[in-house]
Design a protein around this motif. Structure first.
Motif, mmCIF file in Angstrom:
data_model
loop_
_atom_site.group_PDB
_atom_site.id
_atom_site.type_symbol
_atom_site.label_atom_id
_atom_site.label_comp_id
_atom_site.label_asym_id
_atom_site.label_seq_id
_atom_site.Cartn_x
_atom_site.Cartn_y
_atom_site.Cartn_z
ATOM 1 N N GLU A 302 81.230 87.855 60.619
ATOM 2 C CA GLU A 302 81.910 87.665 61.900
ATOM 3 C C GLU A 302 82.270 86.205 62.141
ATOM 4 O O GLU A 302 83.336 85.901 62.701
ATOM 5 N N PHE A 303 81.395 85.290 61.713
ATOM 6 C CA PHE A 303 81.631 83.852 61.928
ATOM 7 C C PHE A 303 81.462 83.120 60.591
ATOM 8 O O PHE A 303 80.462 82.427 60.373
ATOM 9 N N PRO A 304 82.408 83.272 59.684
ATOM 10 C CA PRO A 304 82.241 82.671 58.346
ATOM 11 C C PRO A 304 82.335 81.151 58.325
ATOM 12 O O PRO A 304 81.869 80.513 57.380
ATOM 13 N N LEU A 305 82.927 80.546 59.361
ATOM 14 C CA LEU A 305 83.137 79.098 59.349
ATOM 15 C C LEU A 305 81.960 78.317 59.920
ATOM 16 O O LEU A 305 81.925 77.091 59.782
ATOM 17 N N LEU A 306 81.035 78.985 60.566
ATOM 18 C CA LEU A 306 79.902 78.283 61.174
ATOM 19 C C LEU A 306 78.783 78.098 60.145
ATOM 20 O O LEU A 306 77.727 78.725 60.207
ATOM 21 N N SER A 307 79.036 77.230 59.188
ATOM 22 C CA SER A 307 78.047 76.977 58.138
ATOM 23 C C SER A 307 76.963 76.003 58.582
ATOM 24 O O SER A 307 75.988 75.798 57.868
ATOM 25 N N MET A 308 77.132 75.389 59.773
ATOM 26 C CA MET A 308 76.152 74.393 60.214
ATOM 27 C C MET A 308 74.792 75.019 60.497
ATOM 28 O O MET A 308 73.772 74.329 60.499
ATOM 29 N N PHE A 309 74.758 76.328 60.759
ATOM 30 C CA PHE A 309 73.485 76.989 61.010
ATOM 31 C C PHE A 309 72.764 77.361 59.717
ATOM 32 O O PHE A 309 71.603 77.762 59.759
ATOM 33 N N ASN A 310 73.452 77.288 58.564
ATOM 34 C CA ASN A 310 72.850 77.608 57.257
ATOM 35 C C ASN A 310 72.168 78.977 57.273
ATOM 36 O O ASN A 310 71.014 79.142 56.847
ATOM 37 N N ILE A 311 72.901 79.980 57.758
ATOM 38 C CA ILE A 311 72.329 81.325 57.864
ATOM 39 C C ILE A 311 72.041 81.901 56.484
ATOM 40 O O ILE A 311 71.151 82.753 56.331
ATOM 41 N N HIS A 312 72.748 81.428 55.457
ATOM 42 C CA HIS A 312 72.514 81.967 54.110
ATOM 43 C C HIS A 312 71.098 81.672 53.621
ATOM 44 O O HIS A 312 70.563 82.433 52.800
ATOM 45 N N GLU A 313 70.481 80.612 54.125
ATOM 46 C CA GLU A 313 69.102 80.341 53.723
ATOM 47 C C GLU A 313 68.142 81.338 54.347
ATOM 48 O O GLU A 313 67.151 81.740 53.725
ATOM 49 N N ASN A 314 68.416 81.759 55.593
ATOM 50 C CA ASN A 314 67.626 82.850 56.181
ATOM 51 C C ASN A 314 67.813 84.138 55.391
ATOM 52 O O ASN A 314 66.854 84.891 55.159
ATOM 53 N N LEU A 315 69.059 84.380 54.966
ATOM 54 C CA LEU A 315 69.350 85.600 54.202
ATOM 55 C C LEU A 315 68.647 85.585 52.852
ATOM 56 O O LEU A 315 68.101 86.617 52.418
ATOM 57 N N LEU A 316 68.626 84.455 52.176
ATOM 58 C CA LEU A 316 67.955 84.373 50.881
ATOM 59 C C LEU A 316 66.468 84.683 51.015
ATOM 60 O O LEU A 316 65.907 85.429 50.195
ATOM 61 N N GLU A 317 65.825 84.156 52.045
ATOM 62 C CA GLU A 317 64.390 84.396 52.213
ATOM 63 C C GLU A 317 64.115 85.871 52.506
ATOM 64 O O GLU A 317 63.150 86.454 51.976
ATOM 65 N N ALA A 318 64.964 86.510 53.328
ATOM 66 C CA ALA A 318 64.765 87.928 53.639
ATOM 67 C C ALA A 318 65.011 88.802 52.410
ATOM 68 O O ALA A 318 64.286 89.776 52.167
ATOM 69 N N LEU A 319 66.011 88.477 51.608
ATOM 70 C CA LEU A 319 66.282 89.254 50.390
ATOM 71 C C LEU A 319 65.156 89.101 49.379
ATOM 72 O O LEU A 319 64.818 90.062 48.657
ATOM 73 N N LEU A 320 64.567 87.910 49.292
ATOM 74 C CA LEU A 320 63.420 87.730 48.394
ATOM 75 C C LEU A 320 62.231 88.569 48.852
ATOM 76 O O LEU A 320 61.469 89.085 48.030
ATOM 77 N N GLU A 321 62.075 88.720 50.172
ATOM 78 C CA GLU A 321 60.998 89.558 50.685
ATOM 79 C C GLU A 321 61.220 91.019 50.280
ATOM 80 O O GLU A 321 60.256 91.745 49.987
ATOM 81 N N LEU A 322 62.479 91.452 50.246
ATOM 82 C CA LEU A 322 62.799 92.811 49.803
ATOM 83 C C LEU A 322 62.809 92.944 48.289
ATOM 84 O O LEU A 322 62.974 94.063 47.779
ATOM 85 N N GLN A 323 62.650 91.825 47.582
ATOM 86 C CA GLN A 323 62.726 91.787 46.115
ATOM 87 C C GLN A 323 64.082 92.295 45.613
ATOM 88 O O GLN A 323 64.185 92.900 44.542
ATOM 89 N N ALA A 324 65.114 92.026 46.409
ATOM 90 C CA ALA A 324 66.486 92.386 46.015
ATOM 91 C C ALA A 324 67.077 91.207 45.248
ATOM 92 O O ALA A 324 67.939 90.475 45.748
ATOM 93 N N TYR A 325 66.623 91.043 44.013
ATOM 94 C CA TYR A 325 66.982 89.844 43.248
ATOM 95 C C TYR A 325 68.467 89.817 42.865
ATOM 96 O O TYR A 325 69.045 88.734 42.731
ATOM 97 N N ALA A 326 69.074 90.984 42.695
ATOM 98 C CA ALA A 326 70.510 91.008 42.386
ATOM 99 C C ALA A 326 71.324 90.493 43.570
ATOM 100 O O ALA A 326 72.292 89.732 43.399
ATOM 101 N N ASP A 327 70.918 90.879 44.780
ATOM 102 C CA ASP A 327 71.618 90.381 45.974
ATOM 103 C C ASP A 327 71.376 88.879 46.163
ATOM 104 O O ASP A 327 72.270 88.144 46.603
ATOM 105 N N VAL A 328 70.168 88.431 45.830
ATOM 106 C CA VAL A 328 69.885 86.994 45.907
ATOM 107 C C VAL A 328 70.795 86.222 44.963
ATOM 108 O O VAL A 328 71.355 85.170 45.317
ATOM 109 N N GLN A 329 70.978 86.743 43.753
ATOM 110 C CA GLN A 329 71.855 86.086 42.784
ATOM 111 C C GLN A 329 73.290 86.053 43.278
ATOM 112 O O GLN A 329 74.004 85.065 43.071
ATOM 113 N N ALA A 330 73.723 87.111 43.958
ATOM 114 C CA ALA A 330 75.087 87.135 44.492
ATOM 115 C C ALA A 330 75.267 86.074 45.575
ATOM 116 O O ALA A 330 76.309 85.406 45.636
#
Length: 554
Positions: A302-330
């Motif tokens: 929805e807000f692809p330009l707001l990179s200042m919040f670094n939401i992808h780092e929150n996403l990486l940590e949640a995906l690692l908790e799910l052990q979704a390593y393929a999604d983490v690599q993506a």
């Protein structure tokens, strides 16, 4: 012609400077020569004889007191130097010498760059200082009321520094206020609340704003600071979401009507993104990880330009908790780009994925016999890359150093970023079998690849020198800040330590063996002045006696 004249003047100036630099040596020898010539009129020999007679009358107790006092004074200087070095990272005597005495003696700072080199490297240095010495908002920062304050209640320690909280107050004013807030009473109250230092005053102002209107930023403040559990914070954020979405839709329709409406829409966008991100973090903390991942993905779409919040780092940590390593690599494939600023989360997550492929079967003994395979080599290179970016992380992952609560702001490549990463990702490294063992066996090899001293990096910019100072401001005083590279002890600390030990030993020996130490002192002094006496005898034998007589008459 003008250039030739300028070059000649510069050369003449350098020659004059060089001559004055070494002229004091000639002056020193001339003074020694004059003192020796005038030794008879000045009665130097008689004075020396009187001094020697006085020294011979002194008892051993005097020398014990002298050496003991010298040892005490040098010991006090050593203690002060060590304390100053531990607190400020430099020697007090050396700092005073460089800052005050060197300019008086006409010293020139050789480390200062020339005009040409400064002009050539101006762009690189400015880009490096902006990217590496900037303090960033911690994307995984905790809740003040539900987490930081609970730590204070239990331990009695403050996990956040005043500098860190002041930066957060500046962020809140930037994200949650705009120039038109004075037109709405509730927003005007909140504009003052974000500037308030007292937490109770901020909470009272938020309740006052809610009595006037459904204010999204008031709910945000209460969720962050008043809620004592994550469940309470989530309820307040849901109320903030309802109010924030209404404001966002209204300002979206009016954003093209003028600059004021555009600023208000920008503020409402920041508020909405912040609320949704914190709601996703609440879901993650409450165990609803898949729901949190979905909320983060929707927010990034929805807000692809707001990179200042670094939401992808929150996403990486949640995906690692799910052990979704393929999604983490993506996700890494999208954000681990050379044009984007790196972070410890990106570098170490990439290293974890490559280590995961080989760590369960890795053995240092077997690797030393047969050599590293291609996959193992890739994993080791990824670890070296991550360690070069932030060398403080491995000690926390390997539990060689105790963790504390991460600050609300971090300095990339600094100790604060290492704490923030390890606090949330240590469990993911432990979950991958053998990953920490591989890290333990290979991480120190990084420092053999980095040029020393650190003028040049291997894969990144040279490690910045500003991290220690900034980390000391961001991290609480009870935490021992990790410093890289390790600073060598200043010369004056080693000198005062040696002087203190030597004088203390002399005092002890003089007290125990006064006669023997007296004989030793006389033998040492006679040996010390033997070369000088030999030179003087040779000079007197070479020069005619009449010349000496005439010179002494002068």
């Amino acid at each position: 012609m003008a250039e030739a004249g300028t070059g000649f003047l510069e050369q003449l100036k350098s020659c004059i400077v060089w001559s004055w630099t070494y002229l004091w040596t000639l002056w020193f020898f001339i003074m020694l020569f004059l003192v020796y010539i005038l030794r008879v009129p000045l009665k130097i020999n008689d004075n020396l004889t009187t001094v020697s007679m006085f020294l011979n009358t002194l008892t051993p107790k005097f020398y014990v007191a002298l050496t003991g006092t010298s040892s005490l004074i040098s010991g006090l200087i050593l203690i002060f130097e060590w304390w100053y070095f531990r607190k400020y990272g430099t020697s007090f005597i050396e700092q005073v010498s460089v800052s005050h005495l060197r300019p008086l003696l006409g010293g020139v700072d050789n480390s200062a760059p020339s005009a040409a080199s400064a002009a050539a490297g101006d762009a690189d240095s400015s880009r490096q200082s902006v990217s590496e010495c900037k303090v960033w908002r911690n994307p995984l920062n905790l809740f003040r009321g539900a987490e930081y304050n609970r730590y204070t209640w239990v331990t009695g320690r403050e996990p956040l520094t005043y500098y860190d909280m002041n930066l957060s107050a500046q962020d809140h004013q930037t994200f949650f206020t705009c120039d038109t807030d004075h037109m709405r009473p509730a927003d005007a109250i909140m504009q003052k609340a974000w500037r308030e230092r007292n937490p109770q005053a901020r909470i009272s102002a938020a309740h006052e704003a809610l009595e006037l209107n459904e204010c999204a930023t008031a709910y945000i403040l209460l969720a962050e600071e008043e809620a004592t559990t994550i469940v309470e914070a989530e309820k307040l954020f849901k109320q903030a979401l309802k109010a924030g979405e209404g404001c966002y839709r209204r300002s979206q329709q009016l954003q093209h009507h003028g600059a004021q409406y555009e600023a208000q829409h920008r503020r409402d966008t920041n508020v909405l993104v912040y609320i949704k991100r914190r709601l996703a973090m609440c879901a993650r903390k409450l165990g609803r990880t898949r729901e949190a991942v979905k909320m983060m993905r929707d927010l990034m779409k929805e807000f692809p330009l707001l990179s200042m919040f670094n939401i992808h780092e929150n996403l990486l940590e949640a995906l690692l908790e799910l052990q979704a390593y393929a999604d983490v690599q993506a996700v890494l494939a999208k954000y681990d780009d050379i044009s984007l600023p790196k972070s410890a989360t990106i570098c170490y997550t990439a290293a974890l994925l490559k280590a995961r492929a080989v760590s369960d079967k890795f053995s240092p003994e077997a690797a030393s016999r047969r050599g590293l395979s291609t996959a193992e080599m890739n994993a080791v290179e990824a670890i070296h890359r991550a360690v070069e970016f932030n060398p403080h992380v491995p000690k926390y992952l390997l539990e060689m150093k105790s963790l504390i609560l991460p600050p609300e702001h971090i300095l990339k490549r600094g100790d604060s970023e290492a704490i923030a990463y390890a606090f949330f990702h240590l469990q993911h490294w432990k979950r991958v079998e053998g990953a920490l063992n591989l890290l333990h066996c290979t991480w120190e090899g990084t420092f053999r690849m980095i040029p020393y001293p650190l003028e040049k990096g291997h894969l990144f910019y040279p490690y910045p020198i500003c991290t220690e100072t900034a980390d000391r401001e961001l991290l609480p005083s009870f935490h021992e800040v990790s410093v890289y590279p390790k600073k060598e002890l200043p010369f004056f600390i080693l000198f005062t330590a040696g002087l203190c030990s030597f004088t203390a030993m002399l005092a002890l020996l003089t007290h125990q063996f006064p006669e023997l130490m007296g004989v030793f002192a006389k033998a040492f002094l006679s040996t010390l002045f033997a070369p000088l006496n030999f030179v003087m005898e040779k000079v007197e034998s070479i020069l005619p006696s009449s010349l000496w007589h005439q010179l002494t008459r002068i």
